[in-house]
Design an enzyme around this catalytic site. Structure first.
Site, PDB file in Angstrom:
ATOM      1  N   SER A 136       0.806  -1.228   0.000  1.00  0.00           N
ATOM      2  CA  SER A 136       0.000   0.000   0.000  1.00  0.00           C
ATOM      3  C   SER A 136       0.841   1.282   0.000  1.00  0.00           C
ATOM      4  CB  SER A 136      -0.973   0.003   1.179  1.00  0.00           C
ATOM      5  OG  SER A 136      -1.958  -0.981   0.960  1.00  0.00           O
TER       6      SER A 136
ATOM      7  N   THR B  61      -5.317  -3.505   7.632  1.00  0.00           N
ATOM      8  CA  THR B  61      -5.119  -4.853   7.113  1.00  0.00           C
ATOM      9  C   THR B  61      -5.010  -5.851   8.263  1.00  0.00           C
ATOM     10  OG1 THR B  61      -3.851  -6.184   5.549  1.00  0.00           O
ATOM     11  CG2 THR B  61      -2.604  -4.546   6.784  1.00  0.00           C
TER      12      THR B  61
ATOM     13  N   LYS C 170      -9.053  -5.946  10.861  1.00  0.00           N
ATOM     14  CA  LYS C 170     -10.265  -5.496  10.167  1.00  0.00           C
ATOM     15  C   LYS C 170     -11.544  -5.589  11.014  1.00  0.00           C
ATOM     16  CE  LYS C 170      -8.528  -6.155   5.481  1.00  0.00           C
ATOM     17  NZ  LYS C 170      -8.794  -6.692   4.128  1.00  0.00           N
TER      18      LYS C 170
ATOM     19  N   ASP D 233     -13.098  -3.560  -0.119  1.00  0.00           N
ATOM     20  CA  ASP D 233     -12.554  -4.798  -0.704  1.00  0.00           C
ATOM     21  C   ASP D 233     -13.470  -5.398  -1.778  1.00  0.00           C
ATOM     22  OD1 ASP D 233     -10.132  -4.928   0.662  1.00  0.00           O
ATOM     23  OD2 ASP D 233     -10.994  -6.001   2.363  1.00  0.00           O
TER      24      ASP D 233
ATOM     25  N   ILE E  63      -6.945 -13.816  -5.426  1.00  0.00           N
ATOM     26  CA  ILE E  63      -6.793 -12.546  -4.725  1.00  0.00           C
ATOM     27  C   ILE E  63      -5.414 -12.429  -4.074  1.00  0.00           C
ATOM     28  CG2 ILE E  63      -9.276 -12.267  -4.345  1.00  0.00           C
ATOM     29  CD1 ILE E  63      -8.589 -12.763  -1.390  1.00  0.00           C
TER      30      ILE E  63
END
Ligand code: ATR
Length: 286
Positions: free
Chosen positions: A24, A69, A73, A109, A228
């Site tokens: 990120s 993350t 969450k 997401d 993913i």
């Protein structure tokens, strides 16, 4: 952007434990530079037991918000003063925005995955069709919501532990239009029958994890395969899918698209997902 931070420098980041491998910062810093924004985006390692205190401190320090993350969450969901519909459906928050003294929890997401699939396969690829999601954790939950938003008629949730697949299906059925079915990995051949899209939402195939043990023989050749997992970019599953000439979608697409609303929330500019961004992230991964 060189030199010292100023008072107006916009602060944001990503919190996790551990956090050193997060892509990120590379992603948001690419956009900050591209748009010439006076901002920083930092990886912040926060232990689970320090979560609430650390989030409050970041808000007080003037952060516009943070991405969230693993493993935070659900804690981010619990700490939010208000949540968007996606966060409510997911039961998890991957984006916290500190606004007007309140903590706003969002989840980007599912929409990120949907945007990635749309970009790679076309908007109508799954409409009225059958999707299969492997896994039953938080990532699988987002994948089910995502496939539903793409118009899937039926979604089969296949998990190593079948009870977890059943629990996820019953938790989500009231929130989606698609008909949900739960199966164990032992029923894979049956689950793959007629599928238009397979999404791996398990952690199998990630760097330092064993690959997913699943034969693709039962999958129709016109089905697409999405992973993913993005590290490695081409997982063993995607490699085998490509060898059978399935269309494939890697995990970088979801990562890039889920970040768009986050960047917008932090810095007030809507960034674009481009080939240049992808190239920069592939370089950061390598
Ligand atoms: P996340 O929230 O990121 O989805 P998680 O809740 O830990 O992570 O879920 C991990 C998922 O990957 C689970 O569905 C897990 O299956 P189990 O429920 O049976 O544990 C799945 N998974 C992990 N390693 C796997 C493997 N080697 N083969 C098949 N499934 C695996």
């Amino acid at each position: 952007m060189t030199g010292a931070m100023r008072e107006k420098t916009k602060l944001a980041g990503v919190i996790g434990w551990p956090i050193s491998h997060s892509l990120s910062p590379a992603l948001h810093n690419f956009w900050l530079k591209q748009h010439g924004i006076d901002g920083v985006y930092l990886p912040v390692a926060i232990k689970p037991e320090e979560f609430s205190r650390a989030v409050a401190a970041l808000g007080e320090a003037g952060f516009a918000g943070v991405n969230v993350t693993v493993p935070h969450k659900e804690a981010a969901f619990a700490i939010s003063d208000l949540r968007d519909e996606r966060a409510e459906a997911a039961g998890a928050v991957n984006l916290l925005l500190f606004r007007n003294g309140r903590i706003e929890g969002r989840n980007t997401d599912a929409d990120g995955l949907a945007a990635s699939l749309k970009q790679s396969l076309g908007a109508d690829f799954l409409r009225g069709a059958l999707g299969v999601v492997l896994g039953a954790g938080g990532a699988a939950r987002a994948a089910v919501l995502s496939l539903d938003s793409l118009g899937a008629r039926e979604i089969r949730i296949v998990n190593r532990t079948p009870q977890k697949a059943a629990a996820l299906a019953s938790a989500l059925q009231a929130k989606v239009r698609a008909k949900l079915f739960a199966q164990g990995l032992g029923d894979w051949n049956q689950a793959a029958n007629g599928a238009r899209l397979l999404v791996n939402a398990t952690s199998a195939g990630m760097k330092n994890s064993p690959p997913l043990e699943l034969s693709l023989d039962a999958l129709p050749l016109d089905a697409a395969v999405c992973d993913i997992v993005y590290n490695p970019l081409e997982t063993d599953l995607l490699k085998r899918a490509r060898a059978r000439a399935h269309r494939t979608v890697d995990g970088l697409g979801m990562l890039m698209h889920q970040a768009v609303p986050a960047f917008e929330g932090f810095y007030g500019v809507t960034p674009r997902v481009t080939a240049e961004l992808r190239a920069a992230l592939e370089k950061a991964l390598a």
